[in-house]
Design an enzyme around this catalytic site. Structure first.
Site, mmCIF file in Angstrom:
data_model
loop_
_atom_site.group_PDB
_atom_site.id
_atom_site.type_symbol
_atom_site.label_atom_id
_atom_site.label_comp_id
_atom_site.label_asym_id
_atom_site.label_seq_id
_atom_site.Cartn_x
_atom_site.Cartn_y
_atom_site.Cartn_z
ATOM 1 N N LYS A 241 -6.990 3.373 -3.345
ATOM 2 C CA LYS A 241 -7.385 3.372 -1.937
ATOM 3 C C LYS A 241 -7.589 4.810 -1.479
ATOM 4 C CE LYS A 241 -5.299 2.125 2.554
ATOM 5 N NZ LYS A 241 -4.154 1.434 3.197
ATOM 6 N N LYS B 46 -10.318 0.232 -2.315
ATOM 7 C CA LYS B 46 -10.176 0.053 -0.874
ATOM 8 C C LYS B 46 -10.471 1.356 -0.139
ATOM 9 C CE LYS B 46 -6.817 -1.180 2.758
ATOM 10 N NZ LYS B 46 -5.464 -1.703 3.055
ATOM 11 N N ASP C 163 0.864 -1.179 0.000
ATOM 12 C CA ASP C 163 0.000 0.000 0.000
ATOM 13 C C ASP C 163 0.905 1.234 0.000
ATOM 14 O OD1 ASP C 163 -1.774 -2.087 0.515
ATOM 15 O OD2 ASP C 163 -3.015 -0.879 1.858
#
Length: 322
Positions: free
Chosen positions: A222, A258, A159
């Site tokens: 995300k 996400k 991430d």
């Protein structure tokens, strides 16, 4: 999640199309009306709600990103990821014997090897936050080295945080090149691009940053690090989902999504699931295309499922996470 979570074709990206990026607009009032109407348009009760919540569990990136994290806390979190719902509750739901795990464990690089060892052959991937998380202001070469170190330690997902400055100054080429380098450093590990949407000021910036990161090869986009003043919202989610849909229509590639930060109640995660299904379809309710960055959410879901089968609410402290 069991092995085989990532069986879809990787996003190889495309050339940066600045005309597409700059022509993108967002109708703020229409976006706000759409998300405001969602709770009244969609609802599930009883067994149906329990089924949706169990599905949400399988999409959680169970997360600990605290300054006081320890190896033992990470090991406890991994144990919870492998058995996220108490066996007696699963038995009452008719789900005994079913393999239900969270989608991933998400930790700092320092704890990647610890988590990989604790998870063993469970098939649950370890996701590492990287690139100077959460601010993303470390020297670029160190960000790349951090990615490579986490992959070497066994992380299957990375991430990354983008440099917000590139978005705020409209330097889309710099954002594209940065994201491409991160994608290359990840190798076979899937990469989630954290936009830190609360720092990007406008939904137009959010949709443009989404497109650029996907063009550069992001497998997921995300919302947040969870450390910004404003994290995941339904308006931001709708904006990003429509960018994902536009990218799929252009390239044929399905990108994951996400939301992260502030999703702590079971009733809230249902709205995100409804929006995913409405905007992108049933496939985006599975963990290879949908993840939820959360820590306390799992405890509330387990509590709601216990209420469903017993008719009584238990204290939240009876549902520890790690």
């Amino acid at each position: 999640m069991p092995d085989g979570t990532h069986n879809r074709p990787r996003n190889t990206g495309m050339e940066l199309d600045l005309s597409w990026v700059l022509d993108t607009r967002v109708n703020l009032s229409a976006t706000e009306r759409r998300v405001a109407s969602l709770p009244g348009r969609r609802t599930v009760k009883k067994d149906a709600q329990a089924a949706w919540l169990l599905k949400a569990v399988t999409c959680i990136d169970l997360t600990t990103l605290n300054g006081d994290d320890t190896p033992e806390r990470v090991k406890r979190l991994c144990a919870k990821a492998m058995n996220p719902i108490r066996a007696d509750i699963l038995d009452s739901l008719g789900m005994s014997g079913r393999s239900i795990t969270t989608g991933a464990i998400c930790v700092y690089h320092r704890f990647v090897a610890t988590a990989v060892e604790a998870l063993g052959d469970s098939g649950i991937p370890v996701a590492a936050v990287s690139t100077g998380f959460p601010a993303g202001l470390s020297p670029h070469h160190l960000k790349v080295k951090e990615i490579e170190a986490s992959v070497a330690d066994g992380a299957k997902e990375i991430d990354i945080v983008i440099t917000r400055e590139h978005v705020l100054t409209g330097n889309w080429t710099a954002l594209y090149e940065e994201m491409k380098e991160y994608r290359a450093a990840c190798g076979d590990a899937h990469v989630k691009a954290i936009l830190a949407t609360g720092d990007l000021k406008t939904l137009r910036n959010v949709t443009r940053a989404s497109l650029v990161c996907m063009m550069a090869g992001a497998d997921f986009i995300k919302t947040s690090t969870g450390k910004e003043g404003v994290n995941a919202t339904l308006a931001v989610t709708l904006t990003m989902l429509r960018a994902i849909r536009a990218y799929q229509e252009r390239t044929g590639i399905k990108i994951g999504y996400k939301p992260a930060g502030g999703i702590s109640a079971a009733k809230d995660v249902l709205n995100y699931q409804f929006l995913m299904k409405d905007e992108l379809g049933r496939e985006w309710l599975e963990s290879d295309l949908f993840r939820i960055g959360a820590s306390s959410l799992l405890a509330d879901i387990e509590r709601q499922l216990e209420h469903h089968v017993t008719g009584a609410y238990s204290a939240l402290n009876r549902h520890p996470i790690g």
